[in-house]
Enzyme design. Structure first.
Site, short mmCIF file in Angstrom:
data_model
loop_
_atom_site.label_atom_id
_atom_site.label_comp_id
_atom_site.label_asym_id
_atom_site.label_seq_id
_atom_site.Cartn_x
_atom_site.Cartn_y
_atom_site.Cartn_z
N GLY A 47 -15.93 -3.40 44.34
CA GLY A 47 -15.35 -2.44 43.69
C GLY A 47 -14.05 -2.16 44.31
O GLY A 47 -13.86 -2.68 45.57
N GLN A 52 -7.25 3.16 47.18
CA GLN A 52 -7.11 2.19 48.34
C GLN A 52 -5.94 1.37 48.38
O GLN A 52 -5.66 0.71 49.30
CB GLN A 52 -8.44 1.12 47.96
CG GLN A 52 -9.84 1.95 48.37
CD GLN A 52 -10.82 0.92 48.32
OE1 GLN A 52 -11.46 0.86 47.25
NE2 GLN A 52 -11.08 0.56 49.23
N CYS A 100 -17.06 -1.94 52.97
CA CYS A 100 -15.82 -1.40 52.02
C CYS A 100 -14.51 -2.04 52.43
O CYS A 100 -14.49 -2.37 53.58
CB CYS A 100 -15.59 -0.02 52.31
SG CYS A 100 -14.15 1.09 51.54
N LEU A 101 -13.69 -2.29 51.67
CA LEU A 101 -12.42 -3.14 51.72
C LEU A 101 -11.53 -2.38 52.73
O LEU A 101 -10.68 -3.20 53.47
CB LEU A 101 -11.64 -3.67 50.38
CG LEU A 101 -12.73 -4.70 49.50
CD1 LEU A 101 -11.78 -4.84 48.38
CD2 LEU A 101 -12.93 -5.79 50.28
N HIS A 142 -19.99 4.98 45.50
CA HIS A 142 -19.23 4.66 46.57
C HIS A 142 -17.71 4.61 46.08
O HIS A 142 -16.77 5.39 46.62
CB HIS A 142 -19.53 3.19 47.37
CG HIS A 142 -18.60 2.57 48.12
ND1 HIS A 142 -18.75 2.42 49.39
CD2 HIS A 142 -17.14 2.25 47.96
CE1 HIS A 142 -17.78 1.94 50.02
NE2 HIS A 142 -16.76 1.83 48.96
N GLU A 143 -17.39 4.29 44.82
CA GLU A 143 -16.21 4.11 44.41
C GLU A 143 -15.53 5.47 44.01
O GLU A 143 -14.35 5.84 44.43
CB GLU A 143 -15.74 3.30 42.95
CG GLU A 143 -16.33 1.84 43.15
CD GLU A 143 -15.67 1.20 44.56
OE1 GLU A 143 -14.57 1.54 44.95
OE2 GLU A 143 -16.12 0.54 45.32
N HIS A 146 -14.57 7.53 46.94
CA HIS A 146 -12.97 7.34 47.32
C HIS A 146 -11.90 8.10 46.49
O HIS A 146 -10.93 8.71 47.29
CB HIS A 146 -12.76 5.74 46.76
CG HIS A 146 -12.78 4.78 47.93
ND1 HIS A 146 -12.55 4.77 49.10
CD2 HIS A 146 -13.83 3.61 47.49
CE1 HIS A 146 -12.85 3.70 49.72
NE2 HIS A 146 -13.78 3.06 48.97
NI NI Z 1 -14.80 1.29 49.39
#
Ligand code: NI
Length: 182
Positions: A47, A52, A100-101, A142-143, A146
């Site tokens: 995701g 991000q 997480c990226l 989670h997304e 953000h």
């Molecule tokens: Ni993330």
């Protein structure tokens, strides 16, 4: 479009609250979604939120068939969700390893609601509403976090369960705990 650089924890944009998208079905929104999709694919992510890549708009993308970062998880249909809202269904929570990226090479044990309803729109403005549970529910929570400037380490309750994948797990793909001598 090429993948864009992914901001990492510490970058102030990741702490900002994103603004609702006001206009659907526009070239600008389509271009953003294409960039997000390409960026997520290049990083093999499950995701990605617009914040991000430094865009403070309430847009997330998620979904995978097989994901090397989460090999044991059931597939989630690829989805673009604009102006998402989450409603927990009941109080039940569950914890699982999350990455997480924007927090590369790390994992944390994060509690999330087990069942949720999420609502939002696709980029053309068509409504989306889904009742989901488990990893799908975790991914969306989670997304959407953000978009409110929240990264998963802020959700960890037991900080002994936060660290580098290579230190935490004997086999990162199976999430078997490391024995480790020290
Ligand atoms: Ni993330």
């Amino acid at each position: 479009m090429p993948a864009r650089p992914i901001l990492r924890i510490g970058h102030p944009c990741l702490l900002q609250t994103a603004l609702p998208v006001a206009e659907f079905n526009t070239p600008a929104l389509d271009a953003l979604v294409t960039d997000m999709r390409d960026t997520m694919a290049a990083a093999d992510g499950a995701g990605l939120a617009a914040t991000q890549i430094g865009v403070l708009q309430r847009v997330v993308v998620f979904g995978f068939e097989n994901n090397s970062r989460y090999p044991e998880r059931d597939p989630v249909e690829f989805t673009v969700l604009v102006n998402p809202e989450i409603q927990p269904l009941g109080d039940e929570t569950g914890s699982d390893w999350e990455g997480c990226l924007s927090v590369p090479e790390m994992r944390g044990w994060v509690p999330r609601y087990q069942h949720i309803v999420y609502r939002g729109f696709d980029p053309q403005g068509q409504p989306i509403e889904r009742n989901v549970e488990g990893f799908h529910a975790r991914l969306v929570q989670h997304e959407v976090d953000h978009l409110d400037g929240i990264l998963y380490p802020q959700r960890i309750e037991d900080m002994t369960k936060f660290g580098f994948e290579k230190e935490l797990f004997e086999d990162p793909l199976k999430e078997t705990p490391a024995e480790g001598s020290c």
